[in-house]
Design a protein around this motif. Structure first.
Motif, PDB file in Angstrom:
ATOM      1  N   ASP A 259       0.901  -1.251   0.044  1.00  0.00           N
ATOM      2  CA  ASP A 259       0.163   0.106  -0.154  1.00  0.00           C
ATOM      3  C   ASP A 259       0.965   1.190  -0.003  1.00  0.00           C
ATOM      4  OD1 ASP A 259      -1.760   2.044   0.373  1.00  0.00           O
ATOM      5  OD2 ASP A 259      -2.978   1.063   2.127  1.00  0.00           O
ATOM      6  N   MET A 263       1.009   2.277  -5.991  1.00  0.00           N
ATOM      7  CA  MET A 263      -0.208   1.479  -6.312  1.00  0.00           C
ATOM      8  C   MET A 263      -1.466   2.310  -6.868  1.00  0.00           C
ATOM      9  SD  MET A 263      -2.551  -0.128  -3.125  1.00  0.00           S
ATOM     10  CE  MET A 263      -1.337  -1.502  -3.223  1.00  0.00           C
ATOM     11  N   GLY A 275      -1.670  -5.906  -5.171  1.00  0.00           N
ATOM     12  CA  GLY A 275      -1.180  -5.153  -3.943  1.00  0.00           C
ATOM     13  C   GLY A 275      -1.116  -6.097  -2.707  1.00  0.00           C
ATOM     14  N   HIS A 277      -1.612  -6.596   1.095  1.00  0.00           N
ATOM     15  CA  HIS A 277      -2.243  -5.868   2.096  1.00  0.00           C
ATOM     16  C   HIS A 277      -2.565  -6.664   3.257  1.00  0.00           C
ATOM     17  CE1 HIS A 277      -4.104  -2.413   0.057  1.00  0.00           C
ATOM     18  NE2 HIS A 277      -3.869  -3.158  -1.228  1.00  0.00           N
ATOM     19  N   GLY A 286      -6.996   0.196  -1.032  1.00  0.00           N
ATOM     20  CA  GLY A 286      -6.338  -0.236  -2.179  1.00  0.00           C
ATOM     21  C   GLY A 286      -6.533   0.240  -3.523  1.00  0.00           C
ATOM     22  N   ARG A 291      -9.277  -4.494  -7.578  1.00  0.00           N
ATOM     23  CA  ARG A 291      -8.859  -5.237  -6.334  1.00  0.00           C
ATOM     24  C   ARG A 291      -8.501  -6.536  -6.401  1.00  0.00           C
ATOM     25  NH1 ARG A 291     -11.333  -0.865  -4.338  1.00  0.00           N
ATOM     26  NH2 ARG A 291     -13.090  -1.640  -3.722  1.00  0.00           N
ATOM     27  N   CYS A 294      -5.144  -8.147  -5.531  1.00  0.00           N
ATOM     28  CA  CYS A 294      -4.449  -7.897  -4.250  1.00  0.00           C
ATOM     29  C   CYS A 294      -4.455  -9.153  -3.457  1.00  0.00           C
ATOM     30  CB  CYS A 294      -5.241  -6.802  -3.586  1.00  0.00           C
ATOM     31  SG  CYS A 294      -5.178  -5.248  -4.412  1.00  0.00           S
TER      32      CYS A 294
END
Length: 347
Positions: A259, A263, A275, A277, A286, A291, A294
């Protein structure tokens, strides 16, 4: 409600957050083409968005303290705005807003306000929870009688930046950009884990490029990643600018990052973001548009470190604890890489 003739936006940082403000600028311009927009922004952030057409930018040097605030007031020349959109709640920004003259001063709802924010605003955005940061920014037009229904960035990228990116990433070999460092160090993954994903991508025929800014922290992380790699990626750490990074993101189909600002830069140009996380909630901060790629360990982190599921903690809570990013395994990231590559027709 009559259309305002002038609006001042106050959001000075950070890189990701200023990208979230750009769709609001587009919404205001589409509804009121004649409105005069001024944006108070940080020095670094201005390098990314400062060439947006139709916006007057005033740079705030946060390192200059009170003198920097006075400089903003002087740059505004005593003008009075129909509305100030005060989109940053930190104490420094709340103090800065006092140097801006405006009849309507729109701020956050009480739940999201802090550091005296309520003392410097006279209207508030709707109280909502479960929103992405971009949608929260977009709601600042609602007290003015608008609704953000489209999300458009179109951040300008100079031709020389595109030319530089084409020199670094020639041809049509699929490229994975790896931006491994967040300034929030507890959001960063282990270097050897980045290296394992880099080696996997390289073995699959991808060109891998390590990117990052010129800070000592980013150079240290890059060196640690390179030391752990069997297939050394192209190292461009510290060699680009924000605009050159944007141009690389246009050419690269995929970005691996925690993050961080890159991004959200990648998201603005349609680059698919892998991503990472655990310390932060991808549904709040995000990549806004997509997303799916991710790795989301935020709920696991909440259960481990806070003793309750993410659904039971305040929206937007950061779980920046030592070791939290270790919840993300290499195999999970490789699985998302392969799924994304297949989606892109590059598997």
């Amino acid at each position: 409600m009559p259309a305002p003739s002038s609006i001042c936006l106050l959001r000075t940082s950070a890189i990701g957050d200023v990208t979230h403000v750009v769709p609001l600028v587009r919404t205001l311009q589409a509804a009121w083409p004649q409105v005069r927009l001024s944006w108070i922004v940080g020095k670094l952030e201005r390098r990314l968005v400062g060439d947006l057409p139709g916006v007057d930018f005033v740079t705030f040097d946060k390192g200059a303290g009170l003198a920097g605030m006075r400089a903003v007031g002087e740059a505004l020349g005593g003008q009075r705005f129909d509305a100030l959109l005060q989109m940053q709640v930190a104490l420094r920004s709340n103090l800065l807003s006092l140097f801006i003259k405006a009849d309507r001063r729109v701020g956050y709802d009480r739940a999201r306000a802090k550091d005296g924010h309520g003392l410097v605003v006279n209207q508030r955005i709707p109280a909502r929870t479960g929103e992405h940061v971009l949608d929260a920014m977009g709601s600042f037009c609602e007290p003015l009688g608008l609704k953000q229904t489209q999300v458009r960035w179109d951040i300008p990228i100079p031709e020389e930046a595109h030319a530089w990116a084409a020199e670094q990433l020639p041809g049509d070999t699929p490229t994975l950009l790896v931006s491994p460092t967040s300034s929030h160090t507890l959001r960063n993954w282990r270097p050897e884990r980045y290296a394992a994903v880099i080696d996997h991508a390289a073995a699959r025929g991808w060109r891998v490029v390590l990117v990052g800014g010129p800070s000592a922290l980013e150079r240290q992380m890059a060196d640690a990643v390179l030391a752990a790699c069997q297939h050394a990626p192209l190292d461009l750490t510290g060699k680009d600018t924000l605009k050159k990074m944007m141009a690389m993101l246009v050419r690269a189909p995929m970005l691996l990052t925690p993050d961080s600002g890159p991004m959200h830069m990648g998201n603005t140009v349609g680059c698919k973001v892998l991503g990472l996380h655990a310390a932060s909630n991808p549904h709040r901060s995000g990549p806004y548009s997509d997303r799916r790629w991710c790795v989301d360990k935020y709920d696991d982190a909440s259960r481990k470190y806070l003793g309750k599921p993410a659904s039971e903690i305040p929206w937007g809570s950061k779980i920046e604890k030592p070791g939290v990013m270790d919840l993300i395994g290499v195999d999970e990231v490789i699985e998302r890489f392969e799924a994304c590559a297949t989606h892109l027709g590059l598997g």
